[in-house]
Design a protein around this motif. Structure first.
Motif, short mmCIF file in Angstrom:
data_model
loop_
_atom_site.label_atom_id
_atom_site.label_comp_id
_atom_site.label_asym_id
_atom_site.label_seq_id
_atom_site.Cartn_x
_atom_site.Cartn_y
_atom_site.Cartn_z
N LEU A 179 35.01 18.95 34.81
CA LEU A 179 36.13 18.39 34.04
C LEU A 179 35.66 17.60 32.83
N LEU A 180 34.37 17.70 32.51
CA LEU A 180 33.82 16.92 31.41
C LEU A 180 34.33 17.39 30.06
N SER A 181 34.56 18.71 29.92
CA SER A 181 35.01 19.27 28.64
C SER A 181 35.78 20.55 28.92
N ASP A 182 36.50 21.01 27.90
CA ASP A 182 37.24 22.27 28.05
C ASP A 182 36.30 23.45 28.28
N SER A 183 35.19 23.45 27.57
CA SER A 183 34.25 24.57 27.74
C SER A 183 33.68 24.60 29.15
N ASN A 184 33.38 23.44 29.70
CA ASN A 184 32.89 23.38 31.09
C ASN A 184 33.96 23.87 32.06
N PHE A 185 35.21 23.44 31.82
CA PHE A 185 36.29 23.82 32.72
C PHE A 185 36.55 25.33 32.63
N ARG A 186 36.51 25.91 31.42
CA ARG A 186 36.73 27.35 31.28
C ARG A 186 35.65 28.16 32.00
N ASN A 187 34.45 27.62 32.05
CA ASN A 187 33.38 28.32 32.76
C ASN A 187 33.52 28.16 34.28
N PHE A 188 34.08 27.02 34.70
CA PHE A 188 34.28 26.76 36.13
C PHE A 188 35.50 27.52 36.66
N PHE A 189 36.65 27.30 36.04
CA PHE A 189 37.87 28.01 36.42
C PHE A 189 38.16 29.00 35.31
N ARG A 190 37.69 30.23 35.49
CA ARG A 190 37.65 31.18 34.38
C ARG A 190 39.00 31.81 34.05
N GLY A 191 39.92 31.70 34.94
CA GLY A 191 41.23 32.22 34.59
C GLY A 191 42.14 32.42 35.78
N LEU A 192 43.41 32.60 35.47
CA LEU A 192 44.44 32.90 36.46
C LEU A 192 45.00 34.28 36.15
N TYR A 193 45.10 35.12 37.18
CA TYR A 193 45.62 36.47 37.02
C TYR A 193 46.93 36.55 37.80
N ILE A 194 48.02 36.86 37.09
CA ILE A 194 49.34 36.97 37.72
C ILE A 194 49.71 38.45 37.73
N LYS A 195 49.91 38.97 38.93
CA LYS A 195 50.13 40.40 39.10
C LYS A 195 51.48 40.66 39.77
N PRO A 196 52.33 41.51 39.17
CA PRO A 196 53.60 41.83 39.82
C PRO A 196 53.41 42.82 40.96
N VAL A 197 54.24 42.71 41.98
CA VAL A 197 54.17 43.60 43.13
C VAL A 197 55.59 44.11 43.40
N ASN A 198 55.72 45.42 43.45
CA ASN A 198 57.01 46.06 43.74
C ASN A 198 57.03 46.45 45.21
N THR A 199 57.85 45.76 45.98
CA THR A 199 57.92 46.04 47.41
C THR A 199 59.10 46.94 47.78
N SER A 200 59.83 47.44 46.77
CA SER A 200 61.03 48.22 47.04
C SER A 200 60.72 49.65 47.48
N GLY A 201 59.54 50.13 47.14
CA GLY A 201 59.18 51.50 47.48
C GLY A 201 59.68 52.54 46.50
N ALA A 202 60.37 52.09 45.44
CA ALA A 202 60.88 53.02 44.41
C ALA A 202 60.64 52.40 43.04
N ALA A 203 60.63 53.26 42.01
CA ALA A 203 60.46 52.75 40.65
C ALA A 203 61.55 51.73 40.34
N THR A 204 61.18 50.67 39.64
CA THR A 204 62.13 49.59 39.39
C THR A 204 61.95 49.06 37.97
N THR A 205 62.98 48.38 37.50
CA THR A 205 62.90 47.68 36.22
C THR A 205 63.12 46.20 36.46
#
Length: 509
Positions: free
Chosen positions: A233-259
């Motif tokens: 937590l010393l700097s932004d560059s240190n934090f970006r190297n430690f916690f490199r990112g968040l990935y948010i992924k959608p999941v379709n549980t309906s079993g059919a194409a959806t919008t």
């Protein structure tokens, strides 16, 4: 009677001269005709070539907005959009007090919305750029892929990340999501929440529609609060190297194409992860000794939209197939007959108006198809907008839907019920004919905001045989931010639907 005779002779002379001129035009070709809407003549026989260009990949970082979810298109199939993002610290080396305790962690992201009225409950809102209302799940993963700001292989220019890098990015995710939101669905209702003021007290905030997702406290306790004073937590560059990112992924549980696709304003100052905590300087504090505080993780400069097009198909044929997202665009070549262009340049015409009128293929695009209201056209060779765009006096920065309507006409309908787009290129065509300007290729695509050009890098099919100086290298970023699509008739379509360059002109005296 003599005066009347002279008048009759004069009128007869005018008729003869006009008839002679019409005969001359008829001899030159039936495509040179008068038009009742203009005090000018119409030339519409120019040779045009149009090709549909499917996108292989499109730069999808450094955008102004990002989409997440699924979109099912009746013509082009379906695709999904995920988000990979960095975060930065509200301030480096944070101090949380001697005895901090995390109360809650909230991911807050505003939707694009506008007020539409007021009732007993206050201001009512309508969401913009939300497609479909089917519920989906959202999975949250920690990413271990380091997103660079600069590209050392490209003279340290800003690093480009692309829409088709899903396999690469997902190869660096933790094996399991650390959190899942079930039945996510945007709401147009305004939200109420508490916010810590400068006195350490809670204020109640009423805000425009937004998603507020409660994330697991234990995860962020270990990630942030337990690391006070650490190098991470010393700097932004240190934090970006430690916690490199968040990935948010959608999941379709309906079993059919959806919008269920949402456009999110991740560049807003109000988009962040907020850690609400209380703290004190003693181990067993009284109520008066407890302070309420908050600390935020802000969305970083590197955010990437990741697009999966495995179930998307770009049709082939004589039509012009335009699909937003990582879809397809059109490339237009005007005046493909050099001798014709030379003849036009020798004509010394005054160009009153020039336009391309694109008719919608009603056989492929139904009335209820989610068509774009706007198309965008630009100079492919020089990677810039046209002069007609720059000098359009109807530009409206506050309302993109009603902006630049002279140059980029909205979806319209003629007297026979046929839908069309009219794009005026008067300055562009006039400069080619009268100023010997270079006749360049034109790019055509759907757009959700004609006020934004913001060119991003792209790779498209079929450009390997094009002269390097004319190759398609960039497209306006709003194309990626809309899932909408259409099919237009091209220059080989039957008369009445055929794409033509209409040039209205007057001749010198």
């Amino acid at each position: 009677m003599k005066e009347l005779g002279r008048l009759v002779l004069l009128l007869l002379g005018v008729v003869l001269i006009t008839t002679s001129c019409e005969d001359d035009f008829a001899a030159a070709g039936s495509n040179l005709v008068n038009d009742n809407n203009f005090d000018a003549l119409l030339y519409d026989a120019s040779q045009i070539e149009v090709a549909t260009k499917p996108l292989i990949k499109m730069q999808s970082n450094l955008l102004n907005s990002y989409s997440i979810g699924f979109y099912n298109d009746g013509v082009y199939g379906d695709y999904s959009a995920s988000i990979l993002t960095q975060f930065k610290l509200q301030n480096p080396s944070p101090s949380f007090g001697a005895y901090p305790a995390l109360d809650s962690v909230i991911l807050s992201i505003p939707y694009y919305s506008r007020p539409i009225g007021q009732n007993e409950d206050g201001v009512q809102f309508k969401l913009d750029s939300i497609y479909g209302n089917n519920p989906i799940d959202l999975e949250f993963y920690r990413s271990n892929y380091f997103l660079r700001n600069e590209d050392p292989e490209d003279d340290y220019e800003p690093q480009a990340y692309y829409s088709n890098q899903q396999e690469t990015f997902e190869g660096y995710l933790d094996p399991q999501p650390f959190f899942t939101v079930e039945d996510f669905k945007p709401s147009p209702l305004k939200v109420s929440y508490r916010e810590v003021n400068s006195k350490g007290e809670f204020d109640t905030i009423l805000a425009s529609p937004r998603t507020r997702i409660e994330l697991p406290r234990e995860y962020f306790q270990e990630l942030i609060l337990d690391r006070e004073g650490s190098s991470e937590l010393l700097s932004d560059s240190n934090f970006r190297n430690f916690f490199r990112g968040l990935y948010i992924k959608p999941v379709n549980t309906s079993g059919a194409a959806t919008t269920a696709l949402s456009l999110l304003d991740l560049r807003s100052e109000e988009a962040k992860i907020i850690l609400y905590y209380n703290t004190s300087e003693v181990e067993d504090p009284s109520e008066e000794e407890i302070e309420q505080k908050e600390y935020s993780l802000l969305f970083g400069s590197n955010i990437v939209n990741v697009i999966n097009t495995d179930n998307q198909t770009i049709p082939t044929g004589d039509g012009i197939y335009l699909k937003g997202g990582q879809g397809s665009m059109g490339v237009i070549d005007l005046f493909t007959d050099p001798s014709e262009l030379e003849t036009l340049r020798d004509s010394d015409w005054l160009i009153n108006e020039a336009n391309l009128t694109f008719y919608v293929d009603e056989n492929q695009i139904s009335e209820d198809h989610n068509q774009p209201q706007r198309l965008f056209i630009y100079d492919v060779k020089n990677n810039r907008v046209l002069q007609d765009y720059t000098f359009d006096v109807s530009a409206n920065d506050n309302n993109p839907l009603k902006s630049r309507l002279i140059h980029l006409g909205r979806l319209d309908e003629d007297d026979n019920g046929k839908r069309f787009y009219k794009l005026k290129l008067t300055s562009y065509v006039s400069d080619i004919i009268n100023k010997d300007s270079t006749n360049t290729r034109l790019g055509l695509m759907v757009s959700n905001n004609v006020n934004i050009f913001n060119p991003v890098k792209v790779e498209v099919e079929g450009e390997e045989n094009v002269d390097e100086d004319y190759q398609l290298e960039v497209v306006p970023s709003p194309m990626l931010l809309t899932p909408q699509s259409t099919v237009l008739y091209g220059p080989d379509a039957p008369e009445g639907n055929r794409l033509k360059l209409n040039i209205y002109y007057t001749e010198p005296n």
